[in-house]
Each structure stands twice: as structure tokens, then as C-alpha cells.
Write a protein that holds these residues in place. Structure first.
Motif, PDB file in Angstrom:
ATOM      1  N   PRO A 145      11.729  28.002  25.638  1.00  0.00           N
ATOM      2  CA  PRO A 145      12.446  29.183  25.130  1.00  0.00           C
ATOM      3  C   PRO A 145      13.518  29.698  26.090  1.00  0.00           C
ATOM      4  N   GLY A 146      13.269  29.554  27.374  1.00  0.00           N
ATOM      5  CA  GLY A 146      14.250  29.990  28.369  1.00  0.00           C
ATOM      6  C   GLY A 146      15.517  29.150  28.388  1.00  0.00           C
ATOM      7  N   ASP A 147      15.500  28.041  27.680  1.00  0.00           N
ATOM      8  CA  ASP A 147      16.697  27.201  27.596  1.00  0.00           C
ATOM      9  C   ASP A 147      17.659  27.701  26.531  1.00  0.00           C
ATOM     10  N   SER A 148      17.236  28.640  25.707  1.00  0.00           N
ATOM     11  CA  SER A 148      18.107  29.181  24.663  1.00  0.00           C
ATOM     12  C   SER A 148      19.313  29.851  25.315  1.00  0.00           C
ATOM     13  N   ALA A 149      20.492  29.370  24.951  1.00  0.00           N
ATOM     14  CA  ALA A 149      21.736  29.855  25.553  1.00  0.00           C
ATOM     15  C   ALA A 149      22.889  29.111  24.893  1.00  0.00           C
ATOM     16  N   VAL A 150      24.085  29.399  25.346  1.00  0.00           N
ATOM     17  CA  VAL A 150      25.254  28.616  24.943  1.00  0.00           C
ATOM     18  C   VAL A 150      25.574  27.658  26.087  1.00  0.00           C
ATOM     19  N   TYR A 151      25.814  26.413  25.749  1.00  0.00           N
ATOM     20  CA  TYR A 151      26.080  25.386  26.738  1.00  0.00           C
ATOM     21  C   TYR A 151      27.532  24.924  26.606  1.00  0.00           C
ATOM     22  N   PHE A 152      28.201  24.872  27.741  1.00  0.00           N
ATOM     23  CA  PHE A 152      29.598  24.440  27.790  1.00  0.00           C
ATOM     24  C   PHE A 152      29.719  23.204  28.658  1.00  0.00           C
ATOM     25  N   CYS A 153      30.549  22.268  28.221  1.00  0.00           N
ATOM     26  CA  CYS A 153      30.971  21.224  29.121  1.00  0.00           C
ATOM     27  C   CYS A 153      32.356  21.584  29.648  1.00  0.00           C
ATOM     28  N   ALA A 154      32.677  21.074  30.800  1.00  0.00           N
ATOM     29  CA  ALA A 154      33.980  21.324  31.403  1.00  0.00           C
ATOM     30  C   ALA A 154      34.407  20.093  32.185  1.00  0.00           C
ATOM     31  N   GLU A 155      35.714  19.918  32.277  1.00  0.00           N
ATOM     32  CA  GLU A 155      36.237  18.846  33.114  1.00  0.00           C
ATOM     33  C   GLU A 155      37.170  19.470  34.139  1.00  0.00           C
ATOM     34  N   MET A 156      37.240  18.852  35.280  1.00  0.00           N
ATOM     35  CA  MET A 156      38.105  19.333  36.344  1.00  0.00           C
ATOM     36  C   MET A 156      39.172  18.290  36.631  1.00  0.00           C
ATOM     37  N   ASN A 157      40.422  18.750  36.706  1.00  0.00           N
ATOM     38  CA  ASN A 157      41.472  17.799  37.046  1.00  0.00           C
ATOM     39  C   ASN A 157      41.698  17.794  38.556  1.00  0.00           C
ATOM     40  N   ASN A 158      42.662  17.029  39.007  1.00  0.00           N
ATOM     41  CA  ASN A 158      42.849  16.877  40.450  1.00  0.00           C
ATOM     42  C   ASN A 158      43.566  18.048  41.097  1.00  0.00           C
ATOM     43  N   PHE A 159      43.788  19.122  40.315  1.00  0.00           N
ATOM     44  CA  PHE A 159      44.330  20.355  40.884  1.00  0.00           C
ATOM     45  C   PHE A 159      43.258  21.436  40.934  1.00  0.00           C
ATOM     46  N   ASN A 160      41.999  21.015  40.837  1.00  0.00           N
ATOM     47  CA  ASN A 160      40.883  21.952  40.842  1.00  0.00           C
ATOM     48  C   ASN A 160      40.974  22.974  39.713  1.00  0.00           C
ATOM     49  N   LYS A 161      41.554  22.585  38.583  1.00  0.00           N
ATOM     50  CA  LYS A 161      41.570  23.431  37.398  1.00  0.00           C
ATOM     51  C   LYS A 161      40.510  22.928  36.436  1.00  0.00           C
ATOM     52  N   PHE A 162      39.786  23.884  35.846  1.00  0.00           N
ATOM     53  CA  PHE A 162      38.684  23.547  34.972  1.00  0.00           C
ATOM     54  C   PHE A 162      39.066  23.805  33.519  1.00  0.00           C
ATOM     55  N   TYR A 163      38.688  22.897  32.631  1.00  0.00           N
ATOM     56  CA  TYR A 163      38.940  23.046  31.201  1.00  0.00           C
ATOM     57  C   TYR A 163      37.606  23.005  30.477  1.00  0.00           C
ATOM     58  N   PHE A 164      37.382  24.008  29.656  1.00  0.00           N
ATOM     59  CA  PHE A 164      36.093  24.181  29.005  1.00  0.00           C
ATOM     60  C   PHE A 164      36.156  23.863  27.519  1.00  0.00           C
ATOM     61  N   GLY A 165      35.042  23.366  26.986  1.00  0.00           N
ATOM     62  CA  GLY A 165      34.871  23.214  25.550  1.00  0.00           C
ATOM     63  C   GLY A 165      34.453  24.522  24.922  1.00  0.00           C
ATOM     64  N   SER A 166      34.262  24.518  23.618  1.00  0.00           N
ATOM     65  CA  SER A 166      34.009  25.743  22.870  1.00  0.00           C
ATOM     66  C   SER A 166      32.554  26.169  22.859  1.00  0.00           C
ATOM     67  N   GLY A 167      31.651  25.392  23.370  1.00  0.00           N
ATOM     68  CA  GLY A 167      30.267  25.837  23.487  1.00  0.00           C
ATOM     69  C   GLY A 167      29.370  25.413  22.352  1.00  0.00           C
ATOM     70  N   THR A 168      28.137  25.092  22.659  1.00  0.00           N
ATOM     71  CA  THR A 168      27.080  24.840  21.681  1.00  0.00           C
ATOM     72  C   THR A 168      25.962  25.822  21.931  1.00  0.00           C
ATOM     73  N   LYS A 169      25.563  26.524  20.869  1.00  0.00           N
ATOM     74  CA  LYS A 169      24.464  27.462  21.002  1.00  0.00           C
ATOM     75  C   LYS A 169      23.157  26.732  20.753  1.00  0.00           C
ATOM     76  N   LEU A 170      22.262  26.789  21.715  1.00  0.00           N
ATOM     77  CA  LEU A 170      20.958  26.144  21.595  1.00  0.00           C
ATOM     78  C   LEU A 170      19.914  27.200  21.263  1.00  0.00           C
ATOM     79  N   ASN A 171      19.250  27.034  20.120  1.00  0.00           N
ATOM     80  CA  ASN A 171      18.145  27.913  19.724  1.00  0.00           C
ATOM     81  C   ASN A 171      16.842  27.142  19.856  1.00  0.00           C
ATOM     82  N   VAL A 172      15.915  27.675  20.621  1.00  0.00           N
ATOM     83  CA  VAL A 172      14.624  27.029  20.799  1.00  0.00           C
ATOM     84  C   VAL A 172      13.586  27.804  19.999  1.00  0.00           C
ATOM     85  N   LYS A 173      12.993  27.141  19.032  1.00  0.00           N
ATOM     86  CA  LYS A 173      12.008  27.777  18.149  1.00  0.00           C
ATOM     87  C   LYS A 173      10.613  27.603  18.733  1.00  0.00           C
ATOM     88  N   PRO A 174       9.843  28.687  18.816  1.00  0.00           N
ATOM     89  CA  PRO A 174       8.494  28.574  19.396  1.00  0.00           C
ATOM     90  C   PRO A 174       7.535  27.851  18.459  1.00  0.00           C
TER      91      PRO A 174
END
Lengths: 110, 111
Positions: B82-111
Motif C-alpha cells: 500500500p505504501g507504494d501507491s503514488a505517481v511514478y515518473f521516468c526522466a532522462e538526463m542529457n549531457n547538460f544535466n537537464k532532466f526531462y520528465f514523462g507525464s506520470g503513472t498513478k499506481l493504486n495498490v488495492k488491499p
């Protein structure tokens, strides 16, 4: 847990007001970033800094400005807030390749 | 700029099952990828990272897989809690140390 702080956490203001969002980190990191994030959406980079006196605009056009006079402090200023500025603003700093985020400021402009 | 996107906006899993969250990226020159977890009202928190010269990296209950051929990244969470319930983002970093993020996946954990 990273030592990066943002104030205020929540802010509701009227159109036309000037505001400054504060961000401080005590880790001595050179690289710092500001992101804008709408609920459930991706983070958009609006400003970044590689060190003192270094500031760059990010990929998302923003009417805000930043300054970096001290390593630990990276404030973001909106000269005249508008409803389109309503969003969450996240500050981050980086050591090597790991980013540490602050808790964010949720801004609402009426 | 780079484009990082997620395949599924919401994922519901049963407690104890394994979760798989997917992400696509567009910049084949990116050499560093990161997964973040964001709980409600908090900033993103680093989970695990992987460099482009690796295909797989494991952490505690999490595994990241990188397929450079199809520019695909995935996060596997074992024995989801249940503690894993959250929004998860992936990101990539280019060679200028700039980060680019995806739009997120919401994870719902059902008990």
C-alpha cells in the motif's frame, strides 16, 4: 532525506501581485532547478543554475525570473502574477546525477 | 527537446502482486535515466537510476529495465505494498544535466 526547503508551501494571491518563491538547500550543491507541475502531469523545467551567478531559462517559457547570489539560495520571482501562473512549483538540487526535490509551493492566483 | 512519455496513466494492482510501469523516451543520445516516486503533496523522490550502458539494474524490491533498441524503460516493483501507491515518473538526463520528465503513472495498490 534531502535538506531542501521551499516556502511558502501554499500561496493564494490576487492578480498583479509580485511574489517570490523561496528555495534553499544546505547540501552545498552547485546545480539547482525550478520546475512547474500541474496536478498529475509531468514536470516542466523553467529555470536552472549551475552555480553562483549562473542562471538559465528552461524549455518551458516562463514569465518568472531567478537569481543565484548564494550557493544555497535560488529564489523565483513573478513580477505580476496572473491566473495562468496557478500551478505547483518544485525546486531541486543535484549532486552528481541524483536530484533532490523540495516539497513544492502550490500557487493559486485569483 | 526530448520527449519522455508513459504508456499508462493509471495502474491498479493487488497488494502483494508485482507492478510494471512503462515509459518511452525519444532521445537516443540520453545516457542516464531515473525513476521517481511522488506522493500526494510532496516533491518527487528518487527511486532508482540506470545508465545507457546497462540493460538492468536492481534495487530493494525495484528493478529498472532499459531497452535502447526501442527506447523503452520500465520499472518493476516486487510484492507491491500500500505504501507504494503514488505517481511514478521516468526522466532522462542529457549531457547538460537537464532532466526531462514523462507525464506520470498513478499506481493504486488495492488491499
Amino acid at each position: 532525506e534531502a535538506d531542501i526547503y521551499q516556502t511558502p508551501r501554499y500561496l493564494v494571491i490576487g492578480t498583479g501581485k509580485k511574489i517570490t518563491l523561496e528555495c534553499s538547500q544546505t547540501m552545498g550543491h552547485d546545480k539547482m532547478y525550478w520546475y512547474q507541475q500541474d496536478p498529475g502531469m509531468e514536470l516542466h523545467l523553467i529555470h536552472y543554475s549551475y552555480g553562483v551567478n549562473s542562471t538559465e531559462k528552461g524549455d518551458l517559457s516562463s514569465e518568472s525570473t531567478v537569481s543565484r547570489i548564494r550557493t544555497e539560495h535560488f529564489p523565483l520571482t513573478l513580477e505580476s502574477a496572473r491566473p495562468s501562473h496557478t500551478s505547483q512549483y518544485l525546486c531541486a538540487s543535484t549532486e552528481y546525477n541524483e536530484q533532490f526535490f523540495g516539497p513544492g509551493t502550490r500557487l493559486t492566483v485569483l | 527537446g526530448e520527449s519522455v512519455g508513459l504508456h499508462l496513466p493509471t495502474l491498479s494492482v493487488q497488494e502483494g502482486d508485482n507492478s510494471i510501469i512503462n515509459c518511452a523516451y525519444s532521445n537516443s543520445a540520453s545516457d542516464y535515466f531515473i525513476w521517481y516516486k511522488q506522493e500526494s503533496g510532496k516533491g518527487p523522490q528518487f527511486i532508482i537510476d540506470i545508465r545507457s550502458n546497462m540493460d538492468k539494474r536492481q534495487g530493494q524490491r525495484v528493478t529498472v529495465l532499459l531497452n535502447k533498441t526501442v527506447k523503452h524503460l520500465s520499472l518493476q516493483i516486487a510484492a507491491t505494498q500500500p505504501g507504494d501507491s503514488a505517481v511514478y515518473f521516468c526522466a532522462e538526463m542529457n549531457n547538460f544535466n537537464k532532466f526531462y520528465f514523462g507525464s506520470g503513472t498513478k499506481l493504486n495498490v488495492k488491499p
